[in-house]
Design a protein around this motif. Structure first.
Motif, mmCIF file in Angstrom:
data_model
loop_
_atom_site.group_PDB
_atom_site.id
_atom_site.type_symbol
_atom_site.label_atom_id
_atom_site.label_comp_id
_atom_site.label_asym_id
_atom_site.label_seq_id
_atom_site.Cartn_x
_atom_site.Cartn_y
_atom_site.Cartn_z
ATOM 1 N N ILE A 1 -7.602 10.875 -5.999
ATOM 2 C CA ILE A 1 -8.996 10.658 -5.605
ATOM 3 C C ILE A 1 -9.167 10.843 -4.096
ATOM 4 O O ILE A 1 -10.117 11.485 -3.634
ATOM 5 C CB ILE A 1 -9.466 9.263 -6.059
ATOM 6 C CG1 ILE A 1 -9.607 9.251 -7.590
ATOM 7 C CG2 ILE A 1 -10.773 8.860 -5.405
ATOM 8 C CD1 ILE A 1 -9.831 7.891 -8.187
ATOM 9 N N ALA A 2 -8.226 10.306 -3.320
ATOM 10 C CA ALA A 2 -8.304 10.429 -1.856
ATOM 11 C C ALA A 2 -8.115 11.874 -1.408
ATOM 12 O O ALA A 2 -8.869 12.376 -0.551
ATOM 13 C CB ALA A 2 -7.256 9.531 -1.203
ATOM 14 N N ASN A 3 -7.138 12.574 -1.972
ATOM 15 C CA ASN A 3 -6.852 13.949 -1.569
ATOM 16 C C ASN A 3 -7.992 14.905 -1.910
ATOM 17 O O ASN A 3 -8.181 15.931 -1.238
ATOM 18 C CB ASN A 3 -5.560 14.441 -2.228
ATOM 19 C CG ASN A 3 -4.330 13.728 -1.704
ATOM 20 O OD1 ASN A 3 -4.358 13.155 -0.610
ATOM 21 N ND2 ASN A 3 -3.256 13.730 -2.469
ATOM 22 N N ASN A 4 -8.758 14.563 -2.954
ATOM 23 C CA ASN A 4 -9.872 15.417 -3.363
ATOM 24 C C ASN A 4 -11.220 14.906 -2.858
ATOM 25 O O ASN A 4 -12.266 15.410 -3.255
ATOM 26 C CB ASN A 4 -9.892 15.551 -4.887
ATOM 27 C CG ASN A 4 -8.764 16.418 -5.411
ATOM 28 O OD1 ASN A 4 -8.877 17.629 -5.447
ATOM 29 N ND2 ASN A 4 -7.658 15.784 -5.783
ATOM 30 N N LYS A 5 -11.148 13.849 -1.991
ATOM 31 C CA LYS A 5 -12.355 13.290 -1.370
ATOM 32 C C LYS A 5 -13.425 12.936 -2.408
ATOM 33 O O LYS A 5 -14.601 13.262 -2.271
ATOM 34 C CB LYS A 5 -12.922 14.251 -0.323
ATOM 35 C CG LYS A 5 -11.965 14.519 0.838
ATOM 36 C CD LYS A 5 -12.576 15.470 1.844
ATOM 37 C CE LYS A 5 -11.690 15.618 3.088
ATOM 38 N NZ LYS A 5 -10.335 16.095 2.780
ATOM 39 N N LEU A 6 -12.983 12.261 -3.452
ATOM 40 C CA LEU A 6 -13.891 11.830 -4.516
ATOM 41 C C LEU A 6 -14.331 10.399 -4.266
ATOM 42 O O LEU A 6 -13.543 9.564 -3.796
ATOM 43 C CB LEU A 6 -13.190 11.918 -5.876
ATOM 44 C CG LEU A 6 -12.732 13.320 -6.314
ATOM 45 C CD1 LEU A 6 -11.781 13.224 -7.485
ATOM 46 C CD2 LEU A 6 -13.925 14.187 -6.652
ATOM 47 N N SER A 7 -15.552 10.085 -4.575
ATOM 48 C CA SER A 7 -16.029 8.705 -4.460
ATOM 49 C C SER A 7 -15.966 8.051 -5.838
ATOM 50 O O SER A 7 -15.993 8.732 -6.864
ATOM 51 C CB SER A 7 -17.463 8.660 -3.923
ATOM 52 O OG SER A 7 -18.350 9.315 -4.806
ATOM 53 N N VAL A 8 -15.875 6.726 -5.861
ATOM 54 C CA VAL A 8 -15.760 5.975 -7.112
ATOM 55 C C VAL A 8 -17.011 5.138 -7.299
ATOM 56 O O VAL A 8 -17.347 4.312 -6.446
ATOM 57 C CB VAL A 8 -14.503 5.077 -7.092
ATOM 58 C CG1 VAL A 8 -14.417 4.255 -8.368
ATOM 59 C CG2 VAL A 8 -13.247 5.926 -6.918
ATOM 60 N N ARG A 9 -17.702 5.338 -8.431
ATOM 61 C CA ARG A 9 -18.943 4.602 -8.686
ATOM 62 C C ARG A 9 -18.660 3.177 -9.143
ATOM 63 O O ARG A 9 -19.243 2.223 -8.663
ATOM 64 C CB ARG A 9 -19.773 5.335 -9.744
ATOM 65 C CG ARG A 9 -21.119 4.690 -10.035
ATOM 66 C CD ARG A 9 -21.913 5.525 -11.001
ATOM 67 N NE ARG A 9 -21.358 5.523 -12.346
ATOM 68 C CZ ARG A 9 -21.622 4.577 -13.250
ATOM 69 N NH1 ARG A 9 -22.413 3.569 -12.945
ATOM 70 N NH2 ARG A 9 -21.092 4.636 -14.447
ATOM 71 N N LYS A 10 -17.758 3.030 -10.082
ATOM 72 C CA LYS A 10 -17.444 1.706 -10.630
ATOM 73 C C LYS A 10 -15.967 1.659 -10.964
ATOM 74 O O LYS A 10 -15.405 2.613 -11.499
ATOM 75 C CB LYS A 10 -18.277 1.439 -11.883
ATOM 76 C CG LYS A 10 -18.094 0.041 -12.461
ATOM 77 C CD LYS A 10 -19.013 -0.171 -13.661
ATOM 78 C CE LYS A 10 -18.843 -1.574 -14.224
ATOM 79 N NZ LYS A 10 -19.706 -1.800 -15.408
ATOM 80 N N LYS A 11 -15.331 0.543 -10.642
ATOM 81 C CA LYS A 11 -13.887 0.423 -10.847
ATOM 82 C C LYS A 11 -13.557 -0.805 -11.683
ATOM 83 O O LYS A 11 -14.064 -1.894 -11.448
ATOM 84 C CB LYS A 11 -13.179 0.347 -9.493
ATOM 85 C CG LYS A 11 -11.654 0.310 -9.607
ATOM 86 C CD LYS A 11 -10.998 0.624 -8.283
ATOM 87 C CE LYS A 11 -11.175 -0.514 -7.284
ATOM 88 N NZ LYS A 11 -10.422 -0.268 -6.040
#
Length: 307
Positions: A208-218
């Motif tokens: 997730i960090a390497n692809n610069k993705l944001s997380v909506r709900k965890k």
């Protein structure tokens, strides 16, 4: 007093786990059977061995002393059994292994034939997360560990066993679409993580960090099985090892969702400390794994090639 070795073993396990339920699980007994044996064992002492406070089981000071004595007795009994088998020319002793939770789907296949051939070998296998596996290895508490990512903080020797593939996984309710999942679609989905210290969680966070993705709900869960059931129920999505979802993929309860950059591919490794003085049992097992691993992979894990 007329207590049995069986009762000593059960009470020692209860003192270790601080739980009748966990003791029953580790001894492959029912909870009522363990409770009855504890009651029968307690009746032979006028001083309480355990006490329950707020529905939680505690071992009394006297109980801890009895547990120490029980451990010594059980070790001596094991020694007698090992010596008897040794005189008969059989390989004897304990093999201690710590594996990360998803390796429980792999390690038994590399152990089965060895344990069948050597009836004098007792197996102790702890299944936990990567942090605790590395701790037990570093503390010289085990002969071997099984991990998918080699620990950087300690020097190890290793034998590479087989690939570990991690895919993005959803439940049957996810609508299939053509091509890979787009970044904005990924970021809208609720994600399910393993607990801190898990190698699977680390791999997911790095992706997730390497692809610069944001997380909506965890959502965070503490076992691979819990994550799997949560996905089946429709609670969310996760990056999971292929090894643990074979049956659910074939029944259609889970599905692999194509995402750019996945699968992540690492390798399962059997590792040990270079300074470890391997026992005859441990050395024999290492030799067994080295010579049979290719055949085991072909026989038991050929289905990996489908994905």
């Amino acid at each position: 007093m007329n207590y049995t070795l069986h009762q000593l073993k059960i009470f020692f396990k209860i003192s270790e786990t601080k739980s009748i339920t966990k003791a029953a699980e580790e001894l492959f007994l029912t909870q009522p059977a363990v409770s009855i044996q504890l009651k029968n064992f307690q009746e032979q002492f006028s001083i309480p061995l355990t006490e329950v406070v707020g529905r939680k089981l505690f071992i009394t000071d006297f109980g801890r002393e009895i547990a120490k004595a029980a451990e010594k007795i059980l070790n001596e009994v094991d020694a007698i059994n090992y010596r008897t088998l040794a005189y008969a020319g059989e390989l004897t002793g304990r093999l201690k292994i710590s594996v990360v939770s998803t390796a429980k789907y792999v390690m038994p296949y590399f152990l089965a034939e060895f344990i069948r051939e050597h009836k004098g070998v007792d197996l102790i296998m702890d299944v936990t997360n990567k942090s605790k596996v590395v701790e037990s290895l570093e503390g010289n508490e085990v002969d071997f560990a099984m991990v998918s990512v080699l620990p950087k903080q300690i020097k190890t020797e290793s034998v590479e066993l087989m690939q570990n593939k991690l895919f993005f996984v959803g439940g049957a309710q996810h609508e299939k679409s053509e091509g890979t999942l787009k970044k904005e679609q990924f970021e809208e989905l609720p994600l399910i993580y393993r607990e801190q210290g898990s190698a699977t969680r680390n791999a997911m966070e790095n992706f997730i960090a390497n692809n610069k993705l944001s997380v909506r709900k965890k959502i965070e869960l503490t076992s691979n099985e819990a994550v799997k059931q949560a996905i089946v129920a429709g609670l969310g999505y996760s990056i999971m090892p292929l090894i643990g979802i074979k049956n659910e993929l074939r029944t259609g309860e889970l599905q692999i969702i194509p995402v750019a950059g996945l699968p992540l591919v690492t390798n399962w490794n059997l590792v040990w400390l270079p300074s470890k003085n391997l026992s005859p049992v441990a050395q024999s097992f290492l030799d067994h794994v080295t010579t049979t691993k290719d055949a085991i992979i072909q026989q038991k894990f050929r289905w990996f090639e489908e994905y």
